[in-house]
Scaffold this active site. Structure first.
Site, PDB file in Angstrom:
ATOM      1  N   ASP A 250       0.862  -1.175   0.000  1.00  0.00           N
ATOM      2  CA  ASP A 250       0.000   0.000   0.000  1.00  0.00           C
ATOM      3  C   ASP A 250       0.904   1.232   0.000  1.00  0.00           C
ATOM      4  O   ASP A 250       2.089   1.152   0.322  1.00  0.00           O
ATOM      5  CB  ASP A 250      -0.879   0.024   1.253  1.00  0.00           C
ATOM      6  CG  ASP A 250      -1.582  -1.306   1.487  1.00  0.00           C
ATOM      7  OD1 ASP A 250      -2.169  -1.820   0.525  1.00  0.00           O
ATOM      8  OD2 ASP A 250      -1.527  -1.810   2.628  1.00  0.00           O
ATOM      9  N   ASP A 296      -1.513  -2.596  -4.550  1.00  0.00           N
ATOM     10  CA  ASP A 296      -2.531  -3.063  -3.610  1.00  0.00           C
ATOM     11  C   ASP A 296      -3.404  -1.874  -3.222  1.00  0.00           C
ATOM     12  O   ASP A 296      -4.004  -1.239  -4.069  1.00  0.00           O
ATOM     13  CB  ASP A 296      -1.859  -3.725  -2.410  1.00  0.00           C
ATOM     14  CG  ASP A 296      -2.838  -4.515  -1.557  1.00  0.00           C
ATOM     15  OD1 ASP A 296      -3.963  -4.772  -2.009  1.00  0.00           O
ATOM     16  OD2 ASP A 296      -2.477  -4.881  -0.424  1.00  0.00           O
ATOM     17  N   ASP A 300      -4.350   1.288   3.775  1.00  0.00           N
ATOM     18  CA  ASP A 300      -5.033   0.182   4.442  1.00  0.00           C
ATOM     19  C   ASP A 300      -4.868   0.315   5.953  1.00  0.00           C
ATOM     20  O   ASP A 300      -3.790   0.700   6.444  1.00  0.00           O
ATOM     21  CB  ASP A 300      -4.479  -1.163   3.975  1.00  0.00           C
ATOM     22  CG  ASP A 300      -5.136  -1.635   2.680  1.00  0.00           C
ATOM     23  OD1 ASP A 300      -5.896  -0.845   2.076  1.00  0.00           O
ATOM     24  OD2 ASP A 300      -4.877  -2.776   2.267  1.00  0.00           O
ATOM     25  N   ARG A 352     -13.797  -0.013  -2.425  1.00  0.00           N
ATOM     26  CA  ARG A 352     -13.121   0.090  -1.130  1.00  0.00           C
ATOM     27  C   ARG A 352     -12.795   1.539  -0.790  1.00  0.00           C
ATOM     28  O   ARG A 352     -11.636   1.903  -0.630  1.00  0.00           O
ATOM     29  CB  ARG A 352     -11.866  -0.776  -1.093  1.00  0.00           C
ATOM     30  CG  ARG A 352     -12.125  -2.238  -1.346  1.00  0.00           C
ATOM     31  CD  ARG A 352     -10.858  -3.079  -1.253  1.00  0.00           C
ATOM     32  NE  ARG A 352     -11.125  -4.474  -1.576  1.00  0.00           N
ATOM     33  CZ  ARG A 352     -10.201  -5.432  -1.594  1.00  0.00           C
ATOM     34  NH1 ARG A 352      -8.948  -5.129  -1.314  1.00  0.00           N
ATOM     35  NH2 ARG A 352     -10.529  -6.669  -1.902  1.00  0.00           N
TER      36      ARG A 352
END
Length: 497
Positions: A250, A296, A300, A352
């Site tokens: 990330d 990714d 996160d 997301r």
């Protein structure tokens, strides 16, 4: 240590504390001391629930640094340790570079005999999936020299590009062009009180993505030849849909850290979006979602991370923005993962924004822009798959903005969703959740009850009884949805402090 505080930094547009005389940013009008020693405003979201987040605001002059290389950044973090520290980012820092500033690429990290072509061929569905299935899926634990070499190569890259941030740290971009690229900042368990502001983050590129043959695998009789046991080249599990590429990094990972404020920053894949890396296997493993994923998440928040506020930031041109909670099975996350997002701009992001498990998440005054078209049309997955191959959209397909996952409790208010070819279930999607709440939000120009309308569209109803009500709003009242677009466009992102 390259500490450039009292000389060259005093000549920069954004002045810093420690220079003689009072400095004022000529663009924003914010004084240098305010920018350098800024703290999270009182009660500004979940990050403020246990007191003000100060980062490095109390740093002594010896722990204020200006850095413009990976080595200087790492040295500054090591020298100050957990003491309060302020690190100014000047220009672009490439985290995938050596101590002399030379960029490191796949060739520098690769361990023989790894090669992408050989790896791809070794684990192709026509080779790997013909073996007996395990719990109705191909074996997800890849074995063999190519996988071992991929893991070793990946470790080499990870050791170089992942930078651990200690407690009591402020990382502040100077001026309008501060960037951190090609790597990941990690805020791990035991770390708290971190501020990140005014930085553009780009392209945490994984050179060694992993193929997972069992991810989303399904024995679907609508696919010609799809069956659970291998019979011949045209009949067996290799003819079933499924399998995904997964990447490691990330741009920022809050991996167990707490009391974190991210503000006025920008996040994207840079000039190497995953759209440049289409699927490499033939039908039926050539869905849009089976592109070779080298990126990714953007941010996160996982593994009992807690008390995070993300504000006034710009997330763009990426598929999966961020997870809050990374597994349905991590029941230890109960009581953690409390996050506030406000004043953020999501543009051409697929999903997301965030997807939530277990956490109490407050999302308000955010602006979501995207397009849900692209999955194809048809009576079943096979027909939709064929249809989608004819369209090949250039945008990231919006699947859901707010994803209500297991035991999540999302409280949404006064957000604006502009989702072409979408319905309210693309604004709030049920991802094995039970509850979600929204008030005062706008969908495609209309004020509607988004949860109620999403329930109608999806057929997977969510209760509105989330069990909590936000109280942490900071000094600025919630804007009505009608005012959100102008506000967010003017304020969200790096370079707008």
């Amino acid at each position: 240590m390259n500490r450039n505080i009292l000389a060259a930094s005093c000549l920069a547009v954004t002045l810093i504390a420690g220079c003689s005389g009072a400095g004022v940013d000529r663009v924003s009008g914010i004084s240098s001391a305010d920018l350098t020693r800024s703290v999270l405003p009182l009660n500004d979201g979940w990050a403020a629930a246990e007191g003000q987040v100060t980062g490095g605001a109390n740093a002594i002059d010896a722990h204020i640094y200006t850095v413009s290389s990976r080595k200087a950044l790492v040295d500054a973090l090591k020298e100050a340790g957990n003491a309060p520290k302020i690190i100014h980012i000047s220009g672009t820092i490439n985290l995938s570079s050596d101590d002399q500033g030379r960029e490191l690429t796949e060739a520098d990290y690769r361990v023989a005999p790894y090669s992408f072509e050989e790896y791809k061929n070794a684990y192709a569905p026509s080779v790997w999936n013909v073996k007996p299935l395990i719990k109705k899926r191909p074996n997800r634990k890849l074995t063999g020299p190519q996988e071992e070499a991929r893991k070793a190569s990946s470790k080499n890259q990870k050791d170089q590009i992942v930078i651990d941030i200690p407690s009591n740290t402020s990382i502040i971009g100077l001026g309008k062009n501060a960037k951190i690229i090609k790597g990941m900042l990690q805020i791990s368990s035991g770390v708290e009180n971190v501020i990140i502001r005014n930085i553009t983050f780009e392209d945490a590129f994984d050179y060694f993505p992993e193929w997972d043959p069992g991810d989303s695998f399904k024995i679907d009789s609508n696919y010609p030849g799809c069956m659970d046991e291998y019979a011949d080249a045209s009949h067996g599990p290799q003819m079933c849909p499924g399998g995904r590429w997964n990447s490691e990094y990330d741009l920022i990972s809050i991996n167990g850290g707490k009391r974190v404020w991210i503000d006025h920053s920008t996040f994207s894949d840079g000039d190497r979006p995953d759209s440049k890396f289409p699927p490499v296997y033939p039908f039926p493993q050539n869905e849009i979602t089976q592109k070779v994923q080298h990126h990714d998440g953007l941010v996160d928040i996982t593994n009992q991370a807690d008390l995070v506020t993300i504000s006034n930031s710009y997330f763009h041109d990426h598929d999966k923005a961020f997870l809050i909670g990374n597994s349905d099975g991590k029941t230890a996350d109960r009581g953690y993962l409390r996050v506030t997002l406000h004043g953020n701009y999501f543009d051409n992001v697929g999903q997301r924004m965030p997807r939530v498990r277990y956490g109490k998440v407050h999302s308000y005054n955010n602006y979501f822009v995207g397009n849900a078209e692209g999955d194809g049309v048809g009576a079943n997955a096979y027909e939709r798959h064929l249809s989608s191959l004819d369209h090949k959209p250039k945008h990231n397909i919006v699947r859901q903005a707010l994803g209500a996952g297991k035991e999540s409790a999302i409280y949404s208010e006064a957000n604006v969703f502009e989702i072409k070819n979408g319905d309210p279930s693309h604004a709030i999607g049920n991802m094995k959740g039970k509850v979600a709440y929204d008030q005062g939000s706008m969908f495609n120009g209309k004020m509607i009850d988004i949860v109620e309308e999403a329930n109608k569209a999806s057929g997977k109803p969510l209760s509105k009884e989330v069990g909590w009500t936000p109280t942490l709003y900071g000094p600025t009242p919630v804007l009505p949805a009608a005012d959100v677009i102008d506000y967010v466009k003017q304020n969200a992102g790096a370079g707008k402090l």
